[in-house]
Structures are given as C-alpha cells and as structure tokens.
Write a protein that holds these residues in place. Structure first.
Motif, PDB file in Angstrom:
ATOM      1  N   SER A 186     -43.491 -20.437 -32.550  1.00  0.00           N
ATOM      2  CA  SER A 186     -42.460 -19.999 -31.611  1.00  0.00           C
ATOM      3  C   SER A 186     -41.180 -19.598 -32.326  1.00  0.00           C
ATOM      4  O   SER A 186     -40.447 -18.724 -31.868  1.00  0.00           O
ATOM      5  CB  SER A 186     -42.147 -21.137 -30.618  1.00  0.00           C
ATOM      6  OG  SER A 186     -43.281 -21.451 -29.837  1.00  0.00           O
ATOM      7  N   ALA A 387     -47.485 -14.054 -33.600  1.00  0.00           N
ATOM      8  CA  ALA A 387     -46.611 -15.056 -32.977  1.00  0.00           C
ATOM      9  C   ALA A 387     -45.872 -14.458 -31.781  1.00  0.00           C
ATOM     10  O   ALA A 387     -45.761 -15.083 -30.720  1.00  0.00           O
ATOM     11  CB  ALA A 387     -45.605 -15.588 -34.003  1.00  0.00           C
ATOM     12  N   GLN A 388     -45.370 -13.207 -31.938  1.00  0.00           N
ATOM     13  CA  GLN A 388     -44.688 -12.533 -30.832  1.00  0.00           C
ATOM     14  C   GLN A 388     -45.649 -12.286 -29.674  1.00  0.00           C
ATOM     15  O   GLN A 388     -45.302 -12.464 -28.506  1.00  0.00           O
ATOM     16  CB  GLN A 388     -44.099 -11.209 -31.320  1.00  0.00           C
ATOM     17  CG  GLN A 388     -43.303 -10.437 -30.270  1.00  0.00           C
ATOM     18  CD  GLN A 388     -41.928 -11.013 -30.036  1.00  0.00           C
ATOM     19  OE1 GLN A 388     -41.044 -10.910 -30.861  1.00  0.00           O
ATOM     20  NE2 GLN A 388     -41.744 -11.659 -28.901  1.00  0.00           N
ATOM     21  N   GLN A 391     -46.298 -15.402 -27.700  1.00  0.00           N
ATOM     22  CA  GLN A 391     -45.155 -15.687 -26.802  1.00  0.00           C
ATOM     23  C   GLN A 391     -45.186 -14.820 -25.561  1.00  0.00           C
ATOM     24  O   GLN A 391     -44.971 -15.283 -24.455  1.00  0.00           O
ATOM     25  CB  GLN A 391     -43.837 -15.453 -27.551  1.00  0.00           C
ATOM     26  CG  GLN A 391     -43.421 -16.595 -28.460  1.00  0.00           C
ATOM     27  CD  GLN A 391     -42.004 -16.447 -28.969  1.00  0.00           C
ATOM     28  OE1 GLN A 391     -41.272 -15.572 -28.530  1.00  0.00           O
ATOM     29  NE2 GLN A 391     -41.620 -17.291 -29.898  1.00  0.00           N
ATOM     30  N   GLY A 394     -47.570 -15.943 -23.078  1.00  0.00           N
ATOM     31  CA  GLY A 394     -47.291 -17.273 -22.554  1.00  0.00           C
ATOM     32  C   GLY A 394     -48.116 -18.381 -23.169  1.00  0.00           C
ATOM     33  O   GLY A 394     -48.097 -19.518 -22.685  1.00  0.00           O
ATOM     34  N   ILE A 396     -47.698 -19.617 -26.184  1.00  0.00           N
ATOM     35  CA  ILE A 396     -46.748 -20.522 -26.833  1.00  0.00           C
ATOM     36  C   ILE A 396     -45.375 -20.266 -26.209  1.00  0.00           C
ATOM     37  O   ILE A 396     -45.121 -19.172 -25.701  1.00  0.00           O
ATOM     38  CB  ILE A 396     -46.683 -20.313 -28.371  1.00  0.00           C
ATOM     39  CG1 ILE A 396     -46.274 -18.862 -28.711  1.00  0.00           C
ATOM     40  CG2 ILE A 396     -47.991 -20.686 -29.029  1.00  0.00           C
ATOM     41  CD1 ILE A 396     -46.025 -18.632 -30.195  1.00  0.00           C
ATOM     42  N   PRO A 397     -44.497 -21.274 -26.194  1.00  0.00           N
ATOM     43  CA  PRO A 397     -43.204 -21.087 -25.544  1.00  0.00           C
ATOM     44  C   PRO A 397     -42.298 -20.120 -26.272  1.00  0.00           C
ATOM     45  O   PRO A 397     -42.329 -20.049 -27.508  1.00  0.00           O
ATOM     46  CB  PRO A 397     -42.593 -22.510 -25.537  1.00  0.00           C
ATOM     47  CG  PRO A 397     -43.265 -23.195 -26.680  1.00  0.00           C
ATOM     48  CD  PRO A 397     -44.661 -22.638 -26.743  1.00  0.00           C
ATOM     49  N   ALA A 398     -41.511 -19.350 -25.529  1.00  0.00           N
ATOM     50  CA  ALA A 398     -40.499 -18.459 -26.118  1.00  0.00           C
ATOM     51  C   ALA A 398     -39.206 -19.242 -26.203  1.00  0.00           C
ATOM     52  O   ALA A 398     -38.731 -19.782 -25.205  1.00  0.00           O
ATOM     53  CB  ALA A 398     -40.315 -17.224 -25.244  1.00  0.00           C
TER      54      ALA A 398
END
Length: 400
Positions: A186, A387-388, A391, A394, A396-398
């Motif tokens: 994140s 990774a982006q 995010q 959804g 992984i948390p932004a």
C-alpha cells in the motif's frame, strides 16, 4: 555562471520532488516500522536517481532542447512518441489541475482572511495560475530565482519544525516491528510518486547545457536532498507516535493535529500548513516548467515572446479549465499517477537506453550496471504498477 545554474538546477529537482506528498509519507508508511519504511524510501530514491541518469545517457545523443517527445520518436518512432506524449500530458495536466484547484482554494482563504474579503475559490485558482504561468513563460532562469527563494523559506520552515518536534521523539517507537508486512504494498505508490522529478529533466538539460558531468551532479545531489529531508521527517513523525497511533490518524489533518497535540504547540500546525503551501508552489513550478518545455518541443515553438505566450496558453488553460469546472475529474486521475509516472520515469528511459546501447553507434557516457540494472528497474516498475492496481481494485487499502 554555470556553477550558479548548477545550484539552481539542483534546487529545481529538489523543489519539484519535495511536494505536499511528503506530508503523506508517515501516514503511508504507518504500520511498516521505521526500518522497513527507511528501506523502502532509500530503494525508491536509488531507482529514481538511476533512471534520471539513464535520461542523461539518452540526452547526450539528442539536441539540447529535446524532450521526451523527441527522444521517444528518435528511438521508437510515432508509436513511442504517442505513448510518451500521452503519459506526460495525462500526468502533468492532472498534477497542474490538482495544484491549481488545491492551491487556489488555499490562496482564496488567505486573501479573504488577510483582507477581510469574500472572493470565490475560483478567483484564487485564476490568480495562482496566472502568477505561476507568468514566471514559467519568462523562462527557466526566472523559475530558478523564484524557486530558490521558496526553497530557502521551505528549508527554514522545516528546520523550525524539526527543532520544535525533535524533543518529543522516542527511540522505542523507531524500533517497533511492522504490524503487517502486507502494508508495504500500500505504501509503494505513495513513496514512489514522492520522488517524481523526471518531467523537469529536459528543462534542466536545456538550461545547463549538455555537460554530462555537471548534469550528473545536478541529478544525484538534487535527488539526495529530498532523501535526507524525508529520512529526518520519518525519524520525527514515526518517533513521536507508535505504529498503532499512526494508523489511527484520520488522514493528513488528523496526523497534523496529533503531532501538534503531542508537542502542545499550535505553531506546529501553522508550520506544517506553511510548508504544504511552499511545497505545492515549488512542485507546481517544476512540473509546469517541464510541461511548458515539452509543448514547446512538441509544437516546435521558439523562444520568441509570441511563441512562449502560445505555449503558456496550451500549458495552463486546460488544467485551469478543469480545476474551475470539473476538478473531481482530474483529482480522480491522480489515482493513476503512479502508473503514468512509471511509464515516463522507468519504462521509457529503460527501453530507450536498451535500444541505444544495442545500436552500433553507442558511445559516450554510460550508466553503470549494464542490462542487469535495466532489468531490475523494469521489475521495480512492474511491482509499482501491480501495487497501484491492487489498490484500485480494492484488494489492498489505499493510504497516504
């Protein structure tokens, strides 16, 4: 004169890099622990410095005023040129629109409070765009002079902030282990975009000239300044609060309120807000200068007054229009900033350098590490995009 330009160029690189995003670093790295966050910041700095030097390797084979538009066309033809142009315009227009909208609202608030007026936020946006646009249109030397003043004040504000907060740093907070290793994914996009200065490289090459030794010093020192400041900022912010407390901070306002409360000093919040204003101004100058020179190269505009005014209109009118009439559209586009930055700051330089080195006429300055370095940079770029993407979906948390 060259030494004077060298120092100014270093500060343009540092000023473009140290934007308001720096304030989000402690929130983005909350839960990682200081050591892990430090390793991520240093790794990102190494990647971005490396690809900046790759850009210099390319520029020595092109004209002094070449931008990514010309470089991409030289090595990959029209298709490469279209990819480069789209990435630059998408990222820089989004950034400029965000700077105009956010900075304009801050400027409007200050004008209203300072002069007991009641002007609309749009007026603040127009004033900010006109001021920055005028400075950029007057040339890189004027940007250099204004940036030096703003950067100098920014350093004084940061030094004051560090002085006020250092007594509240506790060593045990810096030794805390990561709460969850997965949080590093994140944090990657936020840390990566906080080292983005590559759009201003062509402007600096044009300003300094094709003196590779001097340009290397500019890139390495200019990128090292933000690294040192980021490390000190992490030491203080992560040393003042535990990982759990950092994770509980509700965004940037909550984080600022927390450190002001711990220090029991309202001046802390004022200093952070002043730094944010200065950081926005120096970043806006660097980004818009890069975009201005990009359009001057793309549309073959000269350095005459009429041509520079035309280039300025192309540079500033679209983001000003979006900031005034559809700010949410480009603010949403910033969610894709890391992807666009990976394309123009990692993938394109790596691909162009690989093609240049494969040609028969390869000579001159060469960045060390060979194809292994190019492969590692490509893998890092793919990790950032992954990774982006996680995010955005959804998974992984932004944060940040």
């Amino acid at each position: 004169m060259l030494k004077n330009k060298t120092i100014g160029s270093m500060l343009i690189v540092a000023g473009t890099t140290i934007g308001a995003g720096m304030l989000a670093l402690p929130i983005a790295s909350a839960g990682l622990g200081f050591t892990t966050a430090l390793a991520l910041i240093i790794s990102t700095w190494a990647l971005m410095t490396y690809t900046a030097l790759l850009m210099l390797e390319l520029h020595q084979h092109a004209d002094r005023d070449a931008t990514l538009n010309t470089l991409a066309k030289s090595w990959f033809g029209k298709r490469g040129q279209y990819v480069a142009n789209f990435s630059v315009m998408f990222l820089f227009y989004a950034l400029c629109a965000a700077y105009i909208a956010g900075g304009g609202a801050q400027l409007q608030e200050k004008i209203n409070n300072g002069f007991s007026l009641d002007i609309a936020p749009q007026v603040g946006s127009i004033i900010l765009a006109v001021v920055i646009g005028t400075v950029v249109t007057l040339g890189t030397s004027k940007v250099d002079k204004l940036n030096r003043v703003l950067f100098g004040v920014k350093v004084v504000v940061l030094a004051s902030l560090f002085y006020m907060l250092t007594p509240y740093v506790h060593g045990q907070h810096l030794l805390e282990m990561p709460i969850e290793q997965g949080l590093i994914l994140s944090a990657i996009p936020v840390v990566f975009t906080s080292f983005g200065f590559h759009g201003s490289i062509p402007s600096i090459v044009k300003y300094v000239g094709l003196d590779i030794k001097t340009l290397r010093r500019v890139m390495i020192t200019g990128a090292a300044l933000p690294l040192v400041i980021y490390i000190f900022w992490q030491l203080i912010s992560q040393g003042m609060m535990s990982q759990v407390e950092l994770l509980k901070s509700t965004g940037l306002p909550g984080f600022v309120a927390s450190i002001a409360s711990i220090a029991n000093n309202s001046a802390v919040a004022s200093a952070v807000n002043l730094f944010a204003d200065l950081a926005l101004a120096t970043s806006f100058l660097g980004v818009s200068l890069g975009l201005f020179d990009f359009f001057a190269d793309t549309f073959k505009k000269g350095d005459g007054n009429k041509d520079r005014i035309k280039t300025a209109l192309i540079t500033f009118i679209p983001p000003l229009g979006f900031a005034l009439f559809y700010p949410q559209g480009f603010i949403m586009a910033l969610g894709y900033a890391a992807i666009a930055l990976v394309v123009l700051a990692v993938f394109l330089p790596v691909a162009m350098v690989y093609k240049q080195r494969s040609s028969n006429d390869h000579n001159g300055y060469t960045v060390r590490s060979g194809n292994i370095g190019l492969a590692l940079a490509t893998l890092c770029g793919m990790l950032i995009i992954a990774a982006q993407g996680l995010q955005m979906t959804g998974l992984i948390p932004a944060i940040g």
